[in-house]
Write an enzyme that holds these catalytic residues in place. Structure first.
Site, mmCIF file in Angstrom:
data_model
loop_
_atom_site.group_PDB
_atom_site.id
_atom_site.type_symbol
_atom_site.label_atom_id
_atom_site.label_comp_id
_atom_site.label_asym_id
_atom_site.label_seq_id
_atom_site.Cartn_x
_atom_site.Cartn_y
_atom_site.Cartn_z
ATOM 1 N N ASN A 92 1.063 -0.976 0.060
ATOM 2 C CA ASN A 92 0.182 0.173 0.547
ATOM 3 C C ASN A 92 1.100 1.638 0.339
ATOM 4 O O ASN A 92 2.502 1.140 0.324
ATOM 5 C CB ASN A 92 -0.814 -0.026 1.110
ATOM 6 C CG ASN A 92 -1.924 -0.754 1.145
ATOM 7 O OD1 ASN A 92 -2.402 -1.003 -0.230
ATOM 8 N ND2 ASN A 92 -1.982 -1.455 2.562
ATOM 9 N N HIS A 105 6.802 -1.479 3.104
ATOM 10 C CA HIS A 105 6.329 -2.561 3.872
ATOM 11 C C HIS A 105 5.363 -3.282 3.559
ATOM 12 O O HIS A 105 4.383 -3.116 2.033
ATOM 13 C CB HIS A 105 5.985 -2.932 5.478
ATOM 14 C CG HIS A 105 4.112 -1.826 5.484
ATOM 15 N ND1 HIS A 105 4.077 -0.463 5.343
ATOM 16 C CD2 HIS A 105 3.019 -2.417 5.286
ATOM 17 C CE1 HIS A 105 3.296 -0.007 5.400
ATOM 18 N NE2 HIS A 105 2.603 -1.108 5.494
ATOM 19 N N MET A 106 6.052 -4.164 3.031
ATOM 20 C CA MET A 106 5.080 -5.218 1.863
ATOM 21 C C MET A 106 4.199 -6.301 2.172
ATOM 22 O O MET A 106 4.744 -7.071 3.669
ATOM 23 C CB MET A 106 6.168 -5.831 0.153
ATOM 24 C CG MET A 106 5.959 -7.106 -0.034
ATOM 25 S SD MET A 106 5.189 -6.279 -1.771
ATOM 26 C CE MET A 106 6.505 -6.304 -2.418
#
Ligand code: AMP
Length: 121
Positions: A92, A105-106
């Protein structure tokens, strides 16, 4: 590109100021379980460097950092037994992407079918 806020919650996790449920760590990457899981497996993979978003990371991350990040995803998804059935990775980004924490962040989501790619509601 927004300026990196070193008071964001993932920066605090990286400094050891708040706890996390670590599943993987190396010199460049930390991965931990999401505090509010949206699937049976919900892991957040973050670079240890100060990057706001995926585009910030792609633009400014070193080759070693970027390589380590994707290698970590491969290691974690294998470790969690996700590779045969599949999984989803989501980054996001910004307001339209619904990003809440301004440290790249994934999300790795799996363990069951994770539904349509984009909510239509
Ligand atoms: P995003 O909306 O992509 O920025 O996602 C932020 C994610 O961070 C959400 O899924 C939260 O549940 C998760 N989160 C927030 N605080 C923590 C924390 N202390 N430990 C683990 N996950 C967290």
């Amino acid at each position: 590109m927004p300026i990196y806020d070193n008071q964001n919650i993932f920066a605090k996790i990286l400094r050891g100021e708040i706890p996390n449920n670590t599943v993987y760590e190396d010199d460049y990457v930390l991965a931990f379980r999401d505090i509010a899981p949206q699937a049976p497996v919900h892991i957040l993979v973050i670079p240890k460097g100060a990057y706001v978003s995926i585009d910030d990371f792609g633009a400014k991350g070193s080759p070693d950092e970027v390589s380590a990040f994707y290698k970590a995803i491969a290691t974690i998804t294998a470790q969690e037994g996700l590779t045969d059935a599949g999984f989803r990775c989501i980054a996001n980004t910004g307001d339209h992407g619904g990003q809440e924490v301004p440290h790249f962040h994934m999300h790795i989501l799996g363990g069951e079918p994770v539904g349509p790619m984009v909510s239509k509601s």
